[in-house]
Design a protein around this motif. Structure first.
Motif, PDB file in Angstrom:
ATOM      1  N   ILE A 115     -14.660  -2.155  18.474  1.00  0.00           N
ATOM      2  CA  ILE A 115     -14.021  -0.717  18.665  1.00  0.00           C
ATOM      3  C   ILE A 115     -14.562   0.012  17.043  1.00  0.00           C
ATOM      4  O   ILE A 115     -13.198   0.168  16.372  1.00  0.00           O
ATOM      5  CB  ILE A 115     -12.639  -0.627  19.357  1.00  0.00           C
ATOM      6  N   GLU A 116     -15.081   0.942  17.790  1.00  0.00           N
ATOM      7  CA  GLU A 116     -15.231   2.588  16.517  1.00  0.00           C
ATOM      8  C   GLU A 116     -15.481   1.669  15.414  1.00  0.00           C
ATOM      9  O   GLU A 116     -15.722   2.277  14.075  1.00  0.00           O
ATOM     10  CB  GLU A 116     -14.448   3.047  16.502  1.00  0.00           C
ATOM     11  N   GLN A 117     -15.988   0.474  15.420  1.00  0.00           N
ATOM     12  CA  GLN A 117     -16.859  -0.092  13.846  1.00  0.00           C
ATOM     13  C   GLN A 117     -15.261  -0.587  12.875  1.00  0.00           C
ATOM     14  O   GLN A 117     -16.106   0.038  11.149  1.00  0.00           O
ATOM     15  CB  GLN A 117     -18.061   0.239  13.059  1.00  0.00           C
TER      16      GLN A 117
END
Length: 217
Positions: free
Chosen positions: A197-199
């Motif tokens: 999730i979003e890195q």
């Protein structure tokens, strides 16, 4: 001459003779000798850096320590192995401060809803640990299926201090993994985590939210 022989002959001609396979050199993986105490210190520091939790105890005190840990977290039950000495010791302890003890003794098809929705914590043995990476070695068996360590929100692992190795290579060599391995082996380093999730690294998204290691010295 087969296609394989033709290819090998071309390689020999290009190299000027028979292929020579170099000896394996694992010296880069070797570490200086260390004491058990030093390996425990390194293991604890490494696994706690990724949100693992370590409790040092003795063979006489680990059950009391476990009871305290589960009580603090309000665990209603604990999934234990049926045949392993860890499960037997807990069932024979007679302690009234332990939560309800459960045994994974049904096919996963019929037990899955209970396992995924109602089990608060599980406890498993380990085959050893790796100090350098802060990892636990788990070899699942019918008595301790891999879902015991992958599904409940709290996974508690019992690690014998004498089973701590400096490196992964040392563990494989000392335990002679080359002679045979299970169909599934696990290296566990901390609770579950993902950066999908979003890195952004997040813990406990899927799998155990907590990993607690009882190091028995």
């Amino acid at each position: 001459m087969s296609s394989r022989d033709t290819i090998l002959q071309r390689l020999r001609n290009r190299s000027g003779g028979e292929l020579v396979i170099p000896d394996c050199d694992f010296s880069v993986l070797q570490r200086p000798l260390s004491s058990v105490a030093e390996r425990i210190d390194q293991f604890e520091k490494t696994i706690e850096s990724v949100h693992g939790e370590v409790h040092r105890c003795t063979r006489e005190s680990w059950i009391a320590r476990l009871a305290g840990i589960l009580s603090c977290r309000g665990a209603r039950n604990l999934l234990v192995p049926a045949a392993h000495q860890i499960g037997r010791a807990l069932r024979d302890s007679g302690r009234d401060d332990l939560p309800e003890l459960l045994i994974y003794d049904e096919p996963i098809g019929s037990w899955q809803p209970h396992l995924f929705n109602e089990v608060d914590a599980s406890i498993t043995s380990t085959r050893g640990g790796i100090a350098e990476t802060g990892s636990l070695i788990l070899w699942p068996t019918p008595d301790e299926p891999r879902l015991m360590s992958l599904v409940p929100p709290i996974h508690i692992a019992v690690l014998e201090a004498s089973g701590l190795y400096s490196t992964f290579h040392e563990a494989m060599h000392e335990q002679n993994w080359a002679s045979g391995m299970p169909t599934n082996a696990l290296l566990v380093s901390g609770p579950s985590k993902t950066a999908d999730i979003e890195q952004t690294l997040a813990y406990g998204v899927h799998g155990p939210k907590e990993l607690i290691v009882l190091v028995v010295e």
